[in-house]
Design a protein around this motif. Structure first.
Motif, short mmCIF file in Angstrom:
data_model
loop_
_atom_site.label_atom_id
_atom_site.label_comp_id
_atom_site.label_asym_id
_atom_site.label_seq_id
_atom_site.Cartn_x
_atom_site.Cartn_y
_atom_site.Cartn_z
N GLN A 251 1.02 -1.08 0.13
CA GLN A 251 -0.27 -0.19 -0.03
C GLN A 251 1.16 1.08 0.09
N GLY A 252 1.58 1.05 0.64
CA GLY A 252 3.17 2.49 0.94
C GLY A 252 3.72 2.51 0.00
N MET A 253 3.87 1.16 0.03
CA MET A 253 5.67 0.99 -1.04
C MET A 253 5.46 1.14 -2.72
N GLN A 254 4.35 1.37 -2.71
CA GLN A 254 4.28 1.90 -4.55
C GLN A 254 4.53 3.19 -4.67
N ALA A 255 4.22 4.09 -3.05
CA ALA A 255 4.66 5.46 -4.13
C ALA A 255 6.21 5.34 -3.70
N CYS A 256 6.91 5.07 -3.00
CA CYS A 256 8.41 4.74 -3.43
C CYS A 256 8.72 3.64 -4.71
N MET A 257 8.64 2.85 -5.35
CA MET A 257 8.67 2.05 -6.75
C MET A 257 8.19 3.41 -7.32
N SER A 258 7.46 3.95 -6.83
CA SER A 258 7.08 5.04 -8.42
C SER A 258 7.55 6.32 -8.71
N ALA A 259 8.83 6.00 -7.29
CA ALA A 259 9.78 7.38 -7.00
C ALA A 259 10.76 7.45 -8.58
N GLU A 260 11.24 8.25 -8.43
CA GLU A 260 12.76 9.15 -9.79
C GLU A 260 13.86 8.09 -9.25
N ASN A 261 13.62 7.90 -8.17
CA ASN A 261 14.98 7.74 -8.31
C ASN A 261 15.03 7.47 -5.57
N GLU A 262 16.36 6.77 -5.65
CA GLU A 262 16.16 7.08 -3.89
C GLU A 262 15.87 8.09 -3.06
N GLN A 263 17.03 9.20 -4.34
CA GLN A 263 17.86 10.35 -3.05
C GLN A 263 15.75 10.97 -3.24
#
Length: 490
Positions: A251-263
């Motif tokens: 649920q929440g990790m999907q936003a992180c997976m969609s990010a441009e990069n780790e920074q």
């Protein structure tokens, strides 16, 4: 239909429909198939951080905190504190790690670490847990609409589920992120004004609320520490359940997976943590106030706070507050519905096809899954009305072992048998604590909540099983192994 409900629904139709329509035009203009699940991994700082923060401002934070503070007092704020800690863990830990892996789902990550069997098993249970969260979000959206309209909770939830599905149906996670940016501004401006206004609208103001608890001998409800038993059973359980489960939840990790990069994920901490953390104060204050006024207290914990907002604030402010609240709820509904839909498309169906599903087929499959999930969640609301926060912390306990085996697989060692043993032990204990309370009572451990015991069992069993594992492989981030993301380690 009264003016408040009409204006709130109109606001949501314009924002959700307008952004969804624009993204559809962009899709046609660029001859590009919408990436429903990850939005092309192009989310920048603003979209990613606000979506991460608001995804975790759902039913538990809005009306759930009103309900819990009505019964327990200010100690309910620990649920909000737990989520602030969660923002730190995600933005500085699990979020960048998972983005580095380049996977699209948590089960895919677990499959890469521990094999296809673990991927399928965790996909089924992970989807079940997040669907449970969808039903709670549906119930809470229904509470807000019911307070505005006087409709029954069931039918109000149907309307809420329809809006929540529309929130994500047309443009996937990118649509959700754009709508979130609009709703975040409306929500924070409105609750700040509402908190100030209630100072004058409440009979006797906030001083009278405080005096009520002093006169009734329940002044502990005004303290975030509450009674000692509450601090141990609720506050610590909230931190255990939230941090160990939601830091690895689709649920929440999907936003992180969609990010441009780790920074982008690391920098988002400075926005996500305060946006998420400050919100909880307002609903807790409303729940505390509602319990002191007989005309609202008689409505019970589920509707007291919501009704107080509608009746004590001026119409224009109620419209803003309810629009903001429903925006937060529907954002969580949308991300919670998108999570099992993504897992279904990528881990249940797509994993059986070499190279995965074609983009157009995957898009249609996710959209159809969203419709089914929304319809089922609305249907169940006619029959089930659990306590929101207690139900959520119980659901979170199912995901706690994922945290420990992911940490182990990334930084210590990878043993499929050990991972399976940890999961089965943790789930077994969770079932015992839920359905056989005589067992923990006989052991003298009845003071431990599900989240406590599951975290303890997950940690201990993870150490024992990995130390005894003979087929373990090096950890993924150990520097001595290379694993292709998406190909399960057999």
């Amino acid at each position: 239909m009264n003016i408040i409900l009409f204006m709130v629904l109109l606001y949501n139709v314009i924002v959700i429909g307008g952004i969804g329509w624009y993204l559809k035009l962009e899709e046609k203009r660029n001859h590009r198939i919408t990436d429903m699940a990850l939005g092309g991994r192009s989310a920048g700082l603003a979209a990613m951080s606000v979506t991460l923060a608001i995804t975790y401002l759902g039913s538990a934070h809005v009306y759930g905190l009103m309900e819990m503070s009505f019964m327990m007092g200010a100690v309910a704020l620990w649920f909000s504190f737990a989520h602030t800690i969660l923002m730190c863990v995600i933005c500085l830990g699990t979020g960048p790690w998972i983005r580095r892996m380049g996977c699209a789902t948590i089960p895919e990550l677990l499959g890469t670490l521990f094999g296809q069997r673990i991927r399928v098993l965790t996909a089924c249970v992970g989807a079940m847990v997040v669907f449970g969260l969808v039903t709670l979000e549906t119930q809470t959206i229904g509470i807000g609409i019911s307070a505005m309209s006087g409709w029954s909770l069931g039918w109000a939830s149907v309307v809420g589920a329809a809006l929540g599905t529309a929130y994500v149906y047309m443009g996937g996670i990118k649509q959700t992120m754009w709508v979130n940016l609009v709703n975040a501004g409306v929500m924070y401006v409105s609750i700040f004004i509402a908190a100030v206004y209630l100072t004058f609208a409440l009979p006797g103001g906030w001083d009278a609320v405080s005096q009520h608890y002093v006169d009734s001998g329940t002044e502990f409800k005004m303290s975030i520490f509450g009674e000692p038993t509450m601090l141990a059973s609720f506050a610590l359980a909230s931190i255990f359940a939230v941090v160990f489960s939601q830091s690895v939840n689709q649920q929440g990790m999907q936003a992180c997976m969609s990010a441009e990069n780790e920074q982008v994920i690391r920098r988002s901490l400075w926005i996500a943590a305060p946006v998420n953390g400050m919100f909880g104060v307002f609903p807790v204050l409303v729940g505390l106030a509602a319990a002191t006024l007989p005309q609202y207290a008689q409505l019970g914990p589920k509707l007291a706070g919501a009704t107080l907002i509608v009746e004590l604030l001026p119409t224009w402010l109620v419209i803003l507050v309810q629009a903001g609240f429903l925006g937060a709820l529907m954002s969580t509904f949308a991300m919670s519905a998108l999570a099992p839909a993504t897992i279904f498309a990528k881990d249940i169906v797509g994993s059986k096809i070499k190279g995965g599903l074609a983009p157009e087929i995957e898009k249609k499959l996710i959209q159809r899954a969203l419709l089914v999930i929304g319809a089922l969640a609305a249907f169940l609301t006619f029959f089930l009305h659990p306590n929101v926060i207690l139900a959520i912390t119980w659901l979170f306990a199912w995901l706690v072992p994922f945290f420990f085996i992911i940490i182990s697989g990334l930084f210590w060692k990878r043993a499929s048998g050990a991972a399976l043993g940890v999961i089965l032990c943790a789930w077994g204990v969770n079932m015992i604590w839920s359905f056989a309370p005589q067992v923990p009572a006989a052991l003298g451990l009845q003071f431990l909540e599900n989240a406590h015991i599951v975290a303890i069992v997950s940690l201990i069993s993870n150490i024992i099983f990995n130390l005894s594992a003979k087929d373990a492989k090096p950890a993924l981030f150990s520097g001595s192994t290379q694993v292709i993301v998406g190909e399960a380690a057999e």
